[in-house]
Design a protein around this motif. Structure first.
Motif, PDB file in Angstrom:
ATOM      1  N   MET A  85       0.843  -1.206   0.000  1.00  0.00           N
ATOM      2  CA  MET A  85       0.000   0.000   0.000  1.00  0.00           C
ATOM      3  C   MET A  85       0.878   1.255   0.000  1.00  0.00           C
ATOM      4  O   MET A  85       1.882   1.318   0.689  1.00  0.00           O
ATOM      5  N   MET A  86       0.475   2.249  -0.776  1.00  0.00           N
ATOM      6  CA  MET A  86       1.217   3.501  -0.842  1.00  0.00           C
ATOM      7  C   MET A  86       0.719   4.414   0.271  1.00  0.00           C
ATOM      8  O   MET A  86      -0.360   4.984   0.196  1.00  0.00           O
ATOM      9  N   THR A  87       1.496   4.543   1.347  1.00  0.00           N
ATOM     10  CA  THR A  87       1.088   5.315   2.509  1.00  0.00           C
ATOM     11  C   THR A  87       1.302   6.800   2.260  1.00  0.00           C
ATOM     12  O   THR A  87       2.054   7.203   1.363  1.00  0.00           O
ATOM     13  N   PRO A  88       0.647   7.664   3.085  1.00  0.00           N
ATOM     14  CA  PRO A  88       0.895   9.104   2.945  1.00  0.00           C
ATOM     15  C   PRO A  88       2.370   9.463   3.080  1.00  0.00           C
ATOM     16  O   PRO A  88       2.847  10.390   2.426  1.00  0.00           O
ATOM     17  N   GLN A  89       3.120   8.720   3.912  1.00  0.00           N
ATOM     18  CA  GLN A  89       4.543   9.014   4.056  1.00  0.00           C
ATOM     19  C   GLN A  89       5.296   8.749   2.755  1.00  0.00           C
ATOM     20  O   GLN A  89       6.143   9.548   2.346  1.00  0.00           O
ATOM     21  N   VAL A  90       4.991   7.626   2.105  1.00  0.00           N
ATOM     22  CA  VAL A  90       5.630   7.318   0.821  1.00  0.00           C
ATOM     23  C   VAL A  90       5.275   8.381  -0.220  1.00  0.00           C
ATOM     24  O   VAL A  90       6.118   8.835  -0.994  1.00  0.00           O
ATOM     25  N   LEU A  91       4.014   8.799  -0.240  1.00  0.00           N
ATOM     26  CA  LEU A  91       3.594   9.848  -1.164  1.00  0.00           C
ATOM     27  C   LEU A  91       4.325  11.157  -0.877  1.00  0.00           C
ATOM     28  O   LEU A  91       4.727  11.868  -1.804  1.00  0.00           O
ATOM     29  N   ASP A  92       4.489  11.478   0.401  1.00  0.00           N
ATOM     30  CA  ASP A  92       5.243  12.679   0.754  1.00  0.00           C
ATOM     31  C   ASP A  92       6.672  12.591   0.231  1.00  0.00           C
ATOM     32  O   ASP A  92       7.209  13.554  -0.328  1.00  0.00           O
ATOM     33  N   TYR A  93       7.315  11.430   0.396  1.00  0.00           N
ATOM     34  CA  TYR A  93       8.683  11.258  -0.084  1.00  0.00           C
ATOM     35  C   TYR A  93       8.760  11.453  -1.600  1.00  0.00           C
ATOM     36  O   TYR A  93       9.665  12.124  -2.110  1.00  0.00           O
ATOM     37  N   LEU A  94       7.821  10.851  -2.318  1.00  0.00           N
ATOM     38  CA  LEU A  94       7.828  10.961  -3.782  1.00  0.00           C
ATOM     39  C   LEU A  94       7.613  12.408  -4.225  1.00  0.00           C
ATOM     40  O   LEU A  94       8.321  12.920  -5.102  1.00  0.00           O
ATOM     41  N   SER A  95       6.623  13.063  -3.625  1.00  0.00           N
ATOM     42  CA  SER A  95       6.335  14.439  -4.031  1.00  0.00           C
ATOM     43  C   SER A  95       7.488  15.363  -3.651  1.00  0.00           C
ATOM     44  O   SER A  95       7.818  16.290  -4.396  1.00  0.00           O
ATOM     45  N   VAL A  96       8.122  15.106  -2.506  1.00  0.00           N
ATOM     46  CA  VAL A  96       9.277  15.908  -2.093  1.00  0.00           C
ATOM     47  C   VAL A  96      10.391  15.803  -3.129  1.00  0.00           C
ATOM     48  O   VAL A  96      10.973  16.817  -3.538  1.00  0.00           O
ATOM     49  N   PHE A  97      10.681  14.602  -3.587  1.00  0.00           N
ATOM     50  CA  PHE A  97      11.775  14.423  -4.542  1.00  0.00           C
ATOM     51  C   PHE A  97      11.482  15.119  -5.868  1.00  0.00           C
ATOM     52  O   PHE A  97      12.318  15.862  -6.395  1.00  0.00           O
ATOM     53  N   VAL A  98      10.283  14.923  -6.392  1.00  0.00           N
ATOM     54  CA  VAL A  98       9.975  15.492  -7.709  1.00  0.00           C
ATOM     55  C   VAL A  98       9.840  17.005  -7.618  1.00  0.00           C
ATOM     56  O   VAL A  98      10.321  17.731  -8.499  1.00  0.00           O
ATOM     57  N   PHE A  99       9.218  17.517  -6.556  1.00  0.00           N
ATOM     58  CA  PHE A  99       9.139  18.963  -6.396  1.00  0.00           C
ATOM     59  C   PHE A  99      10.522  19.565  -6.175  1.00  0.00           C
ATOM     60  O   PHE A  99      10.812  20.683  -6.613  1.00  0.00           O
ATOM     61  N   ALA A 100      11.406  18.835  -5.473  1.00  0.00           N
ATOM     62  CA  ALA A 100      12.772  19.329  -5.280  1.00  0.00           C
ATOM     63  C   ALA A 100      13.485  19.481  -6.616  1.00  0.00           C
ATOM     64  O   ALA A 100      14.213  20.458  -6.835  1.00  0.00           O
ATOM     65  N   LEU A 101      13.279  18.526  -7.517  1.00  0.00           N
ATOM     66  CA  LEU A 101      13.869  18.635  -8.852  1.00  0.00           C
ATOM     67  C   LEU A 101      13.369  19.885  -9.566  1.00  0.00           C
ATOM     68  O   LEU A 101      14.150  20.608 -10.200  1.00  0.00           O
ATOM     69  N   SER A 102      12.066  20.153  -9.452  1.00  0.00           N
ATOM     70  CA  SER A 102      11.519  21.332 -10.127  1.00  0.00           C
ATOM     71  C   SER A 102      12.055  22.611  -9.491  1.00  0.00           C
ATOM     72  O   SER A 102      12.355  23.587 -10.183  1.00  0.00           O
ATOM     73  N   GLY A 103      12.177  22.632  -8.160  1.00  0.00           N
ATOM     74  CA  GLY A 103      12.745  23.806  -7.506  1.00  0.00           C
ATOM     75  C   GLY A 103      14.184  24.057  -7.908  1.00  0.00           C
ATOM     76  O   GLY A 103      14.599  25.195  -8.129  1.00  0.00           O
ATOM     77  N   ALA A 104      14.951  22.970  -8.034  1.00  0.00           N
ATOM     78  CA  ALA A 104      16.348  23.111  -8.454  1.00  0.00           C
ATOM     79  C   ALA A 104      16.443  23.561  -9.905  1.00  0.00           C
ATOM     80  O   ALA A 104      17.363  24.309 -10.272  1.00  0.00           O
ATOM     81  N   LEU A 105      15.520  23.139 -10.753  1.00  0.00           N
ATOM     82  CA  LEU A 105      15.519  23.605 -12.140  1.00  0.00           C
ATOM     83  C   LEU A 105      15.266  25.113 -12.210  1.00  0.00           C
ATOM     84  O   LEU A 105      15.871  25.809 -13.026  1.00  0.00           O
TER      85      LEU A 105
END
Length: 207
Positions: A1-21
């Protein structure tokens, strides 16, 4: 199951990439990259947790999101020059991050037993506010305010899809998948096919 914590980790990583861009477009140094990545990655989730009175805020209780965001910043710092169009990459990364973050926000709110309006607002807030902070700090036109584009609309529809899936489908993963698919499909359609909402057009006053 994809928990809210896992979703937070995924969104953090992808949003971090966009912020760095965005930091690369502004030609910032490595500290600027780290700051922009972290601000973008945790901004929406921080507002969500503060509004829902979650104690502690997700990245305070578990510093792993900050480490993930910093890793994304370093990755982009050394690879951004390889991209032919950093702005195009930013748009698509942001679309993916939006879809995951909306699902994270809606999942947290539903897990706390919040009402339908609060689930919708938390989904939209988690998905949009980090990117809004990123764009404002770097003096970019916020994606959330681009004329007629499906951005907040996509987030709202995705959170609504999560609620519908939770009500009618027994699988625990169904709300997450429904939210991600609907949010990303609408945002991608706006980027790829020009899907738009009608915008207000000023008219001369009548005599």
């Amino acid at each position: 199951m994809m928990t809210p914590q896992v979703l937070d980790y995924l969104s953090v990583f992808v949003f971090a990439l966009s912020g760095a861009l965005v930091a690369s477009r502004a030609q910032l140094d490595i500290i600027g990259f780290l700051f922009m990545a972290c601000l973008t990655a945790v901004g929406g989730g921080t507002v969500r947790d503060l509004l829902l009175d979650r104690d502690p805020v997700f990245w305070v209780g578990d510093p792993m999101p900050l480490a993930i965001a910093c890793a994304g910043a370093v990755l982009v710092f050394f690879t951004a020059h390889l991209l032919e169009s950093r702005y195009r990459a930013l748009l698509w990364l942001d679309a993916a991050a939006l879809a995951i973050a909306v699902a994270a926000g809606a999942s947290v709110a539903m897990g706390l037993g919040q009402s339908v309006p609060i689930v919708l607002v938390m989904g939209v807030a988690t998905g949009t506010l980090g990117g809004l902070m990123r764009d404002v700090v770097c003096n970019e036109v916020p994606l959330v305010l681009k004329q007629g584009e499906l951005y907040v609309t996509a987030a709202f529809a995705g959170a609504g899809a999560a609620l519908l899936a939770a009500a009618f489908l027994p699988q625990p993963i169904a709300p997450v998948l429904a939210c991600i698919l609907v949010t990303f499909a609408l945002r991608a359609g706006s980027l790829a096919f020009g899907w738009r909402l009608p915008v207000y057009r000023a008219r001369p006053p009548r005599d």
